[in-house]
Design a protein around this motif. Sequence first.
Motif, PDB file in Angstrom:
ATOM      1  N   ASN A  54       1.026   1.037  12.404  1.00  0.00           N
ATOM      2  CA  ASN A  54       1.348   0.336  11.157  1.00  0.00           C
ATOM      3  C   ASN A  54       0.413   0.723  10.021  1.00  0.00           C
ATOM      4  O   ASN A  54       0.845   0.886   8.874  1.00  0.00           O
ATOM      5  N   GLN A  55      -0.879   0.864  10.336  1.00  0.00           N
ATOM      6  CA  GLN A  55      -1.837   1.238   9.300  1.00  0.00           C
ATOM      7  C   GLN A  55      -1.580   2.657   8.791  1.00  0.00           C
ATOM      8  O   GLN A  55      -1.639   2.923   7.588  1.00  0.00           O
ATOM      9  N   VAL A  56      -1.283   3.566   9.712  1.00  0.00           N
ATOM     10  CA  VAL A  56      -1.005   4.946   9.306  1.00  0.00           C
ATOM     11  C   VAL A  56       0.312   5.023   8.535  1.00  0.00           C
ATOM     12  O   VAL A  56       0.431   5.751   7.541  1.00  0.00           O
ATOM     13  N   ASP A  57       1.301   4.247   8.961  1.00  0.00           N
ATOM     14  CA  ASP A  57       2.568   4.207   8.213  1.00  0.00           C
ATOM     15  C   ASP A  57       2.337   3.712   6.792  1.00  0.00           C
ATOM     16  O   ASP A  57       2.955   4.200   5.835  1.00  0.00           O
ATOM     17  N   GLY A  58       1.432   2.753   6.652  1.00  0.00           N
ATOM     18  CA  GLY A  58       1.101   2.259   5.315  1.00  0.00           C
ATOM     19  C   GLY A  58       0.484   3.345   4.453  1.00  0.00           C
ATOM     20  O   GLY A  58       0.787   3.464   3.266  1.00  0.00           O
ATOM     21  N   TYR A  60       0.995   6.578   4.662  1.00  0.00           N
ATOM     22  CA  TYR A  60       2.028   7.522   4.239  1.00  0.00           C
ATOM     23  C   TYR A  60       2.937   6.908   3.173  1.00  0.00           C
ATOM     24  O   TYR A  60       3.426   7.620   2.281  1.00  0.00           O
ATOM     25  N   ALA A  61       3.161   5.610   3.250  1.00  0.00           N
ATOM     26  CA  ALA A  61       3.951   4.948   2.212  1.00  0.00           C
ATOM     27  C   ALA A  61       3.238   5.038   0.868  1.00  0.00           C
ATOM     28  O   ALA A  61       3.855   5.335  -0.163  1.00  0.00           O
ATOM     29  N   LEU A  62       1.917   4.807   0.884  1.00  0.00           N
ATOM     30  CA  LEU A  62       1.148   4.900  -0.358  1.00  0.00           C
ATOM     31  C   LEU A  62       1.152   6.324  -0.910  1.00  0.00           C
ATOM     32  O   LEU A  62       1.291   6.524  -2.118  1.00  0.00           O
ATOM     33  N   MET A  63       1.009   7.306  -0.020  1.00  0.00           N
ATOM     34  CA  MET A  63       1.021   8.693  -0.483  1.00  0.00           C
ATOM     35  C   MET A  63       2.377   9.064  -1.064  1.00  0.00           C
ATOM     36  O   MET A  63       2.478   9.947  -1.918  1.00  0.00           O
ATOM     37  N   GLY A  64       3.429   8.368  -0.604  1.00  0.00           N
ATOM     38  CA  GLY A  64       4.767   8.614  -1.137  1.00  0.00           C
ATOM     39  C   GLY A  64       5.078   7.818  -2.388  1.00  0.00           C
ATOM     40  O   GLY A  64       6.217   7.845  -2.867  1.00  0.00           O
ATOM     41  N   GLY A  65       4.097   7.095  -2.899  1.00  0.00           N
ATOM     42  CA  GLY A  65       4.289   6.350  -4.140  1.00  0.00           C
ATOM     43  C   GLY A  65       4.898   4.981  -3.966  1.00  0.00           C
ATOM     44  O   GLY A  65       5.281   4.333  -4.947  1.00  0.00           O
ATOM     45  N   LYS A  66       4.979   4.492  -2.734  1.00  0.00           N
ATOM     46  CA  LYS A  66       5.584   3.185  -2.471  1.00  0.00           C
ATOM     47  C   LYS A  66       4.515   2.098  -2.403  1.00  0.00           C
ATOM     48  O   LYS A  66       3.356   2.371  -2.099  1.00  0.00           O
ATOM     49  N   ASP A  67       4.929   0.854  -2.650  1.00  0.00           N
ATOM     50  CA  ASP A  67       4.046  -0.284  -2.470  1.00  0.00           C
ATOM     51  C   ASP A  67       4.211  -0.819  -1.055  1.00  0.00           C
ATOM     52  O   ASP A  67       5.262  -0.662  -0.423  1.00  0.00           O
ATOM     53  N   GLY A  70       5.800  -6.567   3.553  1.00  0.00           N
ATOM     54  CA  GLY A  70       6.107  -6.993   4.916  1.00  0.00           C
ATOM     55  C   GLY A  70       5.014  -6.675   5.913  1.00  0.00           C
ATOM     56  O   GLY A  70       3.824  -6.914   5.661  1.00  0.00           O
ATOM     57  N   ASP A  71       5.413  -6.098   7.051  1.00  0.00           N
ATOM     58  CA  ASP A  71       4.472  -5.798   8.128  1.00  0.00           C
ATOM     59  C   ASP A  71       3.405  -4.794   7.694  1.00  0.00           C
ATOM     60  O   ASP A  71       2.254  -4.867   8.135  1.00  0.00           O
ATOM     61  N   LEU A  72       3.785  -3.851   6.819  1.00  0.00           N
ATOM     62  CA  LEU A  72       2.804  -2.857   6.370  1.00  0.00           C
ATOM     63  C   LEU A  72       1.715  -3.506   5.529  1.00  0.00           C
ATOM     64  O   LEU A  72       0.526  -3.194   5.676  1.00  0.00           O
ATOM     65  N   ALA A  73       2.095  -4.425   4.660  1.00  0.00           N
ATOM     66  CA  ALA A  73       1.113  -5.133   3.838  1.00  0.00           C
ATOM     67  C   ALA A  73       0.188  -5.967   4.714  1.00  0.00           C
ATOM     68  O   ALA A  73      -1.032  -6.027   4.493  1.00  0.00           O
ATOM     69  N   LEU A  74       0.750  -6.609   5.734  1.00  0.00           N
ATOM     70  CA  LEU A  74      -0.057  -7.418   6.649  1.00  0.00           C
ATOM     71  C   LEU A  74      -1.025  -6.540   7.426  1.00  0.00           C
ATOM     72  O   LEU A  74      -2.201  -6.900   7.611  1.00  0.00           O
TER      73      LEU A  74
END
Length: 205
Positions: A54-58, A60-67, A70-74
Amino acid sequence: MKKLLHIIATPRGEESRTLQVSGAFLRAFAAQHPDCLVETLNLFEAELPPLAANQVDGKYALMGGKDLTGDLALAWKNILRFIEQFLSADAYLLSVPMWNFGVPYILKHYLDVIAQPRYLFRYTAAGPEGLVKDRKMAVITSRGGDYSADPAKALDHQEPYLRAIFNLVGITDLTFIHAQPMDAAGPAVQKDRVRDASAAAERLA
């Protein structure tokens, strides 16, 4: 200067040669900057968050310009706590012994936690840009051997790594003080080198 963050990456407490030198720095710093808060982060006592899926997915989401939602924020809640603590400081003192030619695993874990895109650096068309600017860092190390000259210097993966990672995030004003050798030349030399490094640390403070 309002706050100095002292990051400790040794588990040895009062037995640490690294912390003996850092103690000299901190005493001189307190005399020069009596109104500056010194906050201590002992990495061997801190509960660093894991870097699992989950932390690593977060990341990659940030590197892709996403906020993060949900679970990623937690999953990123504790990561952000350490990032915010790091960014709240005006200057840094890093106390880190050399382990196996590099840094202790706990420091690598910490740096993997805080060195995140959109917080400590960002990607631009010209390449990565550090976001932690106009801050100084003192790095105090202790080493069993002397890595100041070849051929041993080629085995020093401690200072080059720390310069690279902190340069990435924007900290380019780094001063290293190496207490070396601590073991290879006997206790008399060790005592002299700790004394010399402590004097250098006092001047730097």
